[in-house]
Design an enzyme around this catalytic site. Structure first.
Site, PDB file in Angstrom:
ATOM      1  N   ASP A  99       0.865  -1.164   0.000  1.00 22.95           N
ATOM      2  CA  ASP A  99       0.000   0.000   0.000  1.00 22.95           C
ATOM      3  C   ASP A  99       0.910   1.225   0.000  1.00 22.95           C
ATOM      4  OD1 ASP A  99      -2.331   1.645   0.512  1.00 22.95           O
ATOM      5  OD2 ASP A  99      -3.211  -0.118   1.464  1.00 22.95           O
ATOM      6  N   ASP A 201      -3.089   4.684  -2.296  1.00 18.38           N
ATOM      7  CA  ASP A 201      -4.160   5.224  -1.470  1.00 18.38           C
ATOM      8  C   ASP A 201      -4.674   6.554  -2.033  1.00 18.38           C
ATOM      9  OD1 ASP A 201      -5.495   4.818   1.202  1.00 18.38           O
ATOM     10  OD2 ASP A 201      -4.632   6.801   1.579  1.00 18.38           O
ATOM     11  N   GLU A 264      -6.542   3.571  -5.860  1.00 18.73           N
ATOM     12  CA  GLU A 264      -7.804   3.624  -5.131  1.00 18.73           C
ATOM     13  C   GLU A 264      -8.541   4.875  -5.590  1.00 18.73           C
ATOM     14  OE1 GLU A 264      -9.800   4.006  -0.692  1.00 18.73           O
ATOM     15  OE2 GLU A 264      -7.991   5.100  -1.187  1.00 18.73           O
ATOM     16  N   ASP A 326     -12.633  -0.594   4.123  1.00 19.44           N
ATOM     17  CA  ASP A 326     -13.387   0.637   4.362  1.00 19.44           C
ATOM     18  C   ASP A 326     -14.891   0.461   4.203  1.00 19.44           C
ATOM     19  OD1 ASP A 326     -11.049   2.192   4.728  1.00 19.44           O
ATOM     20  OD2 ASP A 326     -10.823   2.435   2.556  1.00 19.44           O
TER      21      ASP A 326
END
Ligand code: GLC
Ligand code: CA
Length: 537
Positions: A99, A201, A264, A326
């Site tokens: 990530d 991200d 993302e 999430d």
């Protein structure tokens, strides 16, 4: 075997490291724990694992507040543990995706400490500092994604800094070339270690309006929605210049072989597509989150699959996501029966599938009592159902107090309502959702048409969705019943004469498909169609 690159043909599995496997009894998952579970992932058949952040962090947002991009947080282990993990992963043929959190750092990152130390500091402009508005308030009306203003005043230097998330997560200034260069070097640090790619991200957030204009109010805002929804995020994210940054990241990855860039992005389809980049020089896979929010209705989902397929740029490779750290878990959202249909959907659509750990055992969202809340968003905007702890609870490995996750007290509670919802129990049961996932992944691996083939929409009615996957002479028909009632599907003449390869509900393999195909409630079918006499171009 397939000539396709791994991130097109393979299945990605997301691990939330805090919750996967603890190895030292502190109740928090770690790298040694993940390492111990690699044989499981190998058995399941996934091709790549993506780890949510493992970097040194004060954990204000559980690792999405990075204090050092080139280290490992002691909670997760050491760099030696990481090296051992990547070595083992490689030995079992698993790719490893990290990530990358470029939009913001932790306020404890050395860069931010310097930046806030004085207005003259060389790193001042690495973050987004603005003078107060004439009334002394924040420079504009932007709202934090976790509620409240997206600006925090710094007494010492008399300016505000911008944070799209927590005040502990100051946004980097990606318009500054020094920031870009420093961040690209952190990518190279991990690429040199052999990491196979990054999930980036909030990639659509990196560039903000150059003039910091106010965001307009959202006319559709309703009470009960998160604070952030009061405004339309017109100027605070998804700016045209962001695509230059994405293309630069892509070029960094291309200094290496076969690495993947995943973004993302929560945006409507047409804006999402822009992240493939001009001439496909952007993200390889802009995450497609359509299914995460979609109403579980056959016509609606059929429509969005078609819309997504039609919107893809030429040569852009699709992908599908059913769960992440999430969003509400799929089993919680659609129930245990439809969770199986959802698995079949995810693993038979065209495009790289990403599984979220625990979804393969049908783990539901776990209710979290008020005194056990960990998620900062829930703490900021309590009681409205935005909290993300319920989908981050420990993986359930085997029956027992903590499901084999830890010998200590798990950092989030485990769900004791279904004591046998565990990997150990379910892998012995050929009818479990886990066995279904494994068969689907295996099928995708052994039939190129299912991973690489074209998608052809097929007309269906009511609660049914149907499509074909076709490659060369190999053709599959997929029919899914998204409702509890049985439904009958009438295949067109060309779709008759096949044999059922897999039902997600019953043992029907080998059954021949004639003029009608009966589906039980909650049933999904993969049918191998007779080979088409087909002339390859
Ligand atoms: C992303 C992450 C989320 C995090 C946020 C801020 O949306 O998935 O978990 O809180 O970014 O980094
Ligand atoms: Ca641990």
């Amino acid at each position: 075997m397939s000539g396709a690159v791994w991130w097109k043909s393979g299945t990605i599995y997301q691990i939330y490291p805090r919750s996967f496997q603890d190895s030292n009894g502190d109740g928090i998952g770690d790298l040694q724990g993940i390492r111990r579970r690699l044989p499981y992932l190998d058995w399941l058949g996934v091709d790549a694992i993506w780890l949510s952040p493992i970097f040194p962090s004060p954990m204000a947002d559980f690792g999405y507040d990075v204090a050092d991009y080139c280290g490992v947080d002691p909670i997760f282990g050491s760099m030696a543990d990481f090296d051992a993990l990547i070595g083992d992963a490689r030995a079992s043929g698993l790719k490893l995706i990290l990530d990358f959190v470029p939009n913001h750092t932790s306020d404890q990152h050395a860069w931010f400490r310097e930046s806030r130390s004085s207005r003259e500091n060389a790193k001042r402009d690495w973050y987004i500092w603005r003078d107060p508005a004439p009334d002394g308030g924040p420079p504009n009306n932007w709202i934090s994604n976790f509620g409240g203003p997206a600006w925090t005043f710094d007494e010492a230097t008399g300016q505000y800094y911008h944070h799209a998330f927590l005040k502990d997560q100051p946004d980097l200034n990606w318009r500054n070339p020094e920031v870009r260069a420093a961040m690209y070097d952190t990518l190279r640090f991990w690429l040199d270690k052999g990491v196979d790619g990054f999930r980036v991200d909030v990639i659509w957030h990196l560039i903000k309006d150059a003039n910091f204009r106010d965001n307009p109010p959202n006319p559709a805002y309703e009470e009960g929605q998160p604070d952030i929804a009061r405004l339309l995020q017109v100027h605070s994210c998804d700016q045209p210049e962001v695509h230059d940054v994405v293309a630069e990241m892509r070029s960094v990855l291309e200094e290496y072989e076969d690495r993947v860039l995943i973004g993302e992005i929560y945006l409507p389809i047409e804006r999402l597509m822009a992240y493939y980049g001009e001439d496909l020089r952007g993200a390889h896979l802009p995450f497609n989150f359509q299914l995460l929010q979609a109403a579980w209705d056959a016509r609606h989902i059929d429509g969005l699959v078609r819309e997504y397929e039609a919107a893809l740029p030429d040569g852009g490779w699709p992908n599908w996501v059913l769960g992440n750290h999430d969003r509400q878990r799929i089993a919680g959202r659609v129930g245990p029966d439809q969770a199986r249909v959802a698995a079949m959907l995810l693993l038979t659509l065209r495009g790289t599938p990403t599984l979220y750990y625990g979804d393969e055992i049908g783990l539901p969202d776990v209710p979290i009592a008020e005194h056990e809340v960990q998620d900062p968003w829930e703490k900021n905007e309590p009681g409205l159902g935005f909290g993300r702890d319920p989908m981050r609870t420990p993986m359930q490995w085997e029956p027992g107090e903590t499901f084999g996750f830890t010998t200590g007290k798990p950092w989030l509670p485990v769900d004791r309502r279904e004591p046998s919802r565990t990997v150990e129990t379910m892998r012995e049961d050929p009818h479990s959702i886990l066995s279904l996932y494994r068969r689907l992944i295996d099928m995708r691996r052994s039939h190129e048409a299912l991973s690489q083939g074209d998608y052809e929409a097929v007309e269906a009615e009511g609660g049914l969705i149907a499509y074909r996957r076709v490659l060369g002479g190999e053709r599959f028909l997929v029919v899914l019943n998204l409702e509890a009632e049985p439904h009958i599907f009438d295949p067109a003449p060309a779709d008759r004469g096949g044999r059922i390869l897999l039902s997600c509900r019953a043992e029907r393999q080998g059954e021949e498909v004639g003029k009608t195909l009966e589906l039980e409630g909650h049933e999904g079918l993969i049918v191998a169609l007779p080979a088409h006499r087909h002339i390859r171009p």
